[in-house]
Design a protein around this motif. Structure first.
Motif, PDB file in Angstrom:
ATOM      1  N   THR A  55       0.852  -1.119   0.063  1.00  0.00           N
ATOM      2  CA  THR A  55      -0.046   0.103  -0.150  1.00  0.00           C
ATOM      3  C   THR A  55       0.798   1.203   0.001  1.00  0.00           C
ATOM      4  OG1 THR A  55      -0.238  -0.169   2.440  1.00  0.00           O
ATOM      5  CG2 THR A  55      -1.941  -0.945   1.021  1.00  0.00           C
ATOM      6  N   VAL A  56       2.101   1.078   0.478  1.00  0.00           N
ATOM      7  CA  VAL A  56       2.996   2.487   0.575  1.00  0.00           C
ATOM      8  C   VAL A  56       3.300   2.493  -0.997  1.00  0.00           C
ATOM      9  CG1 VAL A  56       5.230   3.039   0.952  1.00  0.00           C
ATOM     10  CG2 VAL A  56       3.840   2.289   2.762  1.00  0.00           C
ATOM     11  N   GLU A  57       3.605   1.617  -1.771  1.00  0.00           N
ATOM     12  CA  GLU A  57       3.749   1.356  -3.213  1.00  0.00           C
ATOM     13  C   GLU A  57       2.803   2.234  -3.913  1.00  0.00           C
ATOM     14  OE1 GLU A  57       5.079  -2.294  -4.480  1.00  0.00           O
ATOM     15  OE2 GLU A  57       7.002  -2.484  -3.389  1.00  0.00           O
ATOM     16  N   LEU A  58       1.541   1.684  -3.675  1.00  0.00           N
ATOM     17  CA  LEU A  58       0.366   2.107  -4.446  1.00  0.00           C
ATOM     18  C   LEU A  58       0.380   3.486  -4.145  1.00  0.00           C
ATOM     19  CD1 LEU A  58      -2.091  -0.996  -3.913  1.00  0.00           C
ATOM     20  CD2 LEU A  58      -0.899  -0.098  -6.031  1.00  0.00           C
ATOM     21  N   GLU A  59       0.138   3.965  -2.780  1.00  0.00           N
ATOM     22  CA  GLU A  59      -0.076   5.410  -2.379  1.00  0.00           C
ATOM     23  C   GLU A  59       0.971   6.315  -3.216  1.00  0.00           C
ATOM     24  OE1 GLU A  59      -0.901   6.288   1.777  1.00  0.00           O
ATOM     25  OE2 GLU A  59      -1.861   4.433   1.862  1.00  0.00           O
ATOM     26  N   THR A  60       2.158   5.853  -3.181  1.00  0.00           N
ATOM     27  CA  THR A  60       3.479   6.746  -3.815  1.00  0.00           C
ATOM     28  C   THR A  60       3.086   7.085  -5.275  1.00  0.00           C
ATOM     29  OG1 THR A  60       4.833   5.866  -2.162  1.00  0.00           O
ATOM     30  CG2 THR A  60       5.819   6.948  -4.121  1.00  0.00           C
ATOM     31  N   ALA A  61       2.713   5.889  -5.946  1.00  0.00           N
ATOM     32  CA  ALA A  61       2.254   5.926  -7.222  1.00  0.00           C
ATOM     33  C   ALA A  61       1.149   6.663  -7.519  1.00  0.00           C
ATOM     34  CB  ALA A  61       2.130   4.654  -7.814  1.00  0.00           C
ATOM     35  N   ALA A  62       0.235   6.525  -6.790  1.00  0.00           N
ATOM     36  CA  ALA A  62      -1.234   7.365  -6.763  1.00  0.00           C
ATOM     37  C   ALA A  62      -0.806   8.832  -6.569  1.00  0.00           C
ATOM     38  CB  ALA A  62      -2.240   6.905  -5.758  1.00  0.00           C
ATOM     39  N   SER A  63       0.082   9.198  -5.788  1.00  0.00           N
ATOM     40  CA  SER A  63       0.399  10.727  -5.466  1.00  0.00           C
ATOM     41  C   SER A  63       1.015  11.496  -6.827  1.00  0.00           C
ATOM     42  CB  SER A  63       1.292  11.013  -4.149  1.00  0.00           C
ATOM     43  OG  SER A  63       2.636  10.331  -4.557  1.00  0.00           O
ATOM     44  N   LYS A  64       1.635  10.341  -7.619  1.00  0.00           N
ATOM     45  CA  LYS A  64       2.312  10.804  -8.863  1.00  0.00           C
ATOM     46  C   LYS A  64       1.154  10.750  -9.995  1.00  0.00           C
ATOM     47  CE  LYS A  64       6.807   9.374  -7.382  1.00  0.00           C
ATOM     48  NZ  LYS A  64       8.052   8.587  -7.232  1.00  0.00           N
ATOM     49  N   GLY A  72      -6.347   0.699  -7.827  1.00  0.00           N
ATOM     50  CA  GLY A  72      -5.898  -0.499  -6.978  1.00  0.00           C
ATOM     51  C   GLY A  72      -6.344  -0.115  -5.411  1.00  0.00           C
ATOM     52  N   LEU A  73      -6.088   1.384  -5.058  1.00  0.00           N
ATOM     53  CA  LEU A  73      -6.504   1.702  -3.890  1.00  0.00           C
ATOM     54  C   LEU A  73      -8.065   1.588  -3.628  1.00  0.00           C
ATOM     55  CD1 LEU A  73      -4.159   4.500  -3.428  1.00  0.00           C
ATOM     56  CD2 LEU A  73      -3.898   2.393  -2.134  1.00  0.00           C
ATOM     57  N   ALA A 215     -10.437   6.838  -4.310  1.00  0.00           N
ATOM     58  CA  ALA A 215     -10.507   6.311  -3.023  1.00  0.00           C
ATOM     59  C   ALA A 215     -10.662   7.468  -1.906  1.00  0.00           C
ATOM     60  CB  ALA A 215      -9.477   5.182  -2.522  1.00  0.00           C
ATOM     61  N   GLU A 216     -11.503   7.080  -0.953  1.00  0.00           N
ATOM     62  CA  GLU A 216     -11.550   8.023   0.029  1.00  0.00           C
ATOM     63  C   GLU A 216     -10.586   8.521   0.914  1.00  0.00           C
ATOM     64  OE1 GLU A 216     -14.580   8.837   3.974  1.00  0.00           O
ATOM     65  OE2 GLU A 216     -14.849   7.098   2.903  1.00  0.00           O
ATOM     66  N   PHE A 217      -9.700   7.485   0.874  1.00  0.00           N
ATOM     67  CA  PHE A 217      -8.364   7.677   1.661  1.00  0.00           C
ATOM     68  C   PHE A 217      -7.059   7.594   0.566  1.00  0.00           C
ATOM     69  CE2 PHE A 217     -11.102   6.086   5.066  1.00  0.00           C
ATOM     70  CZ  PHE A 217     -10.827   7.007   6.047  1.00  0.00           C
ATOM     71  N   ALA A 218      -7.274   7.937  -0.462  1.00  0.00           N
ATOM     72  CA  ALA A 218      -6.258   8.478  -1.490  1.00  0.00           C
ATOM     73  C   ALA A 218      -5.494   9.358  -1.309  1.00  0.00           C
ATOM     74  CB  ALA A 218      -6.970   8.175  -2.922  1.00  0.00           C
ATOM     75  N   PRO A 219      -4.042   9.243  -1.599  1.00  0.00           N
ATOM     76  CA  PRO A 219      -3.295  10.566  -1.251  1.00  0.00           C
ATOM     77  C   PRO A 219      -3.584  11.704  -2.315  1.00  0.00           C
ATOM     78  CG  PRO A 219      -2.186   8.900  -2.414  1.00  0.00           C
ATOM     79  CD  PRO A 219      -3.341   8.491  -2.191  1.00  0.00           C
ATOM     80  N   GLU A 220      -3.237  12.985  -1.800  1.00  0.00           N
ATOM     81  CA  GLU A 220      -3.341  13.976  -2.568  1.00  0.00           C
ATOM     82  C   GLU A 220      -2.203  13.835  -3.808  1.00  0.00           C
ATOM     83  OE1 GLU A 220      -2.228  18.709  -2.581  1.00  0.00           O
ATOM     84  OE2 GLU A 220      -2.099  17.410  -0.646  1.00  0.00           O
ATOM     85  N   ILE A 221      -2.652  14.271  -5.154  1.00  0.00           N
ATOM     86  CA  ILE A 221      -1.729  14.155  -6.333  1.00  0.00           C
ATOM     87  C   ILE A 221      -0.914  15.134  -6.108  1.00  0.00           C
ATOM     88  CG2 ILE A 221      -1.865  13.968  -8.626  1.00  0.00           C
ATOM     89  CD1 ILE A 221      -4.548  12.820  -8.800  1.00  0.00           C
ATOM     90  N   LYS A 222       0.183  14.835  -5.948  1.00  0.00           N
ATOM     91  CA  LYS A 222       1.413  16.003  -6.127  1.00  0.00           C
ATOM     92  C   LYS A 222       2.157  16.296  -7.326  1.00  0.00           C
ATOM     93  CE  LYS A 222       2.378  14.723  -1.087  1.00  0.00           C
ATOM     94  NZ  LYS A 222       3.294  13.977  -0.129  1.00  0.00           N
ATOM     95  N   THR A 223       2.119  15.381  -8.034  1.00  0.00           N
ATOM     96  CA  THR A 223       2.860  15.380  -9.476  1.00  0.00           C
ATOM     97  C   THR A 223       1.779  15.506 -10.653  1.00  0.00           C
ATOM     98  OG1 THR A 223       4.982  14.400  -8.393  1.00  0.00           O
ATOM     99  CG2 THR A 223       4.808  14.542 -10.824  1.00  0.00           C
TER     100      THR A 223
END
Length: 225
Positions: A55-64, A72-73, A215-223
């Motif tokens: 999930t760390v990998e997925l969240e990092t990729a989702a933020s990009k 996936g999230l 997803a409700e808890f998906a990270p903010e898209i930074k890139t």
């Protein structure tokens, strides 16, 4: 003449920069099924450490801005929400079987719980910690109810299997998710990277691909490349 050493002034920006937030945490597991879920089943279902890493990998990729990571999230979150509902339903049903009693006592707990340190750096990882805690509490109550003859063997096995199944479903769903290494701009441009990702991972819903549904808890898209 003596040489005077020049003392550099501290960088004001570095001096006022706040460090990352960190905490030490652990969880005490009181049911043997919780410990088994934590470690996973060899060559079958991953355990919780594997879930945390993925999930760390997925969240990092989702933020990009990776749409496949977002998808996936979304799948994991949906399965987790179902698991929370299942455990809530089972716990509510178990509480109703107790009825009124004159017997008083403390909560049932293991004399030697298994303590697991928590190295969790993803939102979905912490959601899983909350889920396994709910599972552990339910299993202890179920075991206590069976021992005190409030739940028969058949009902015990049915409820235990239902609880195990909902947690395993989350872990298994996480295993089949992936991130693609592309961004939504690649998709818009329909460049070779995007074409290759579609061939490798298949198509996902348009509303997810375009970032309308996340997803409700998906990270903010930074890139936004």
């Amino acid at each position: 003449m003596e040489n005077k050493k020049t003392v550099s002034k501290p960088n004001r920006r570095a001096k006022n920069k706040v460090g990352i937030l960190r905490s030490h945490a652990s969880i005490a597991l009181h049911a043997s099924d919780s410990v088994l879920l934590w470690h996973g089943r060899k060559d079958k279902t991953q355990g919780l450490p594997g879930f945390f890493s993925r999930t760390v990998e997925l969240e990092t990729a989702a933020s990009k801005d990776d749409p496949y990571a977002d998808h996936g999230l979304l799948l994991i979150e949906s399965t987790m929400n179902e698991a929370f509902l299942t455990l809530n339903r089972l716990s509510t049903g178990l509480a109703k079987t107790e009825g009124r009693r004159r017997v008083t006592g403390s909560d049932c707990a293991s004399l030697a719980p298994v303590e697991k340190p928590l190295f969790v750096s993803s939102r979905f990882g912490w959601r899983m910690v909350a889920l396994i805690e709910e599972f552990d509490l339910f299993m202890v109550d179920l075991l206590d109810a069976q021992f005190k003859a409030r739940v028969n063997r058949k009902a015990f096995e049915q409820q235990r299997e239902a609880a195990l199944h909902c947690i395993r479903s989350v872990l298994e769903k996480c295993q089949v998710t992936h991130h693609s290494g592309i961004s939504r701009n690649d998709v818009s441009a329909n460049n070779p990277k995007a074409i290759s990702a579609k061939e490798k991972f298949g198509r996902i819903p348009l509303e997810v691909m375009e970032g309308v549904v996340r997803a409700e808890f998906a990270p903010e898209i930074k890139t936004r490349s």
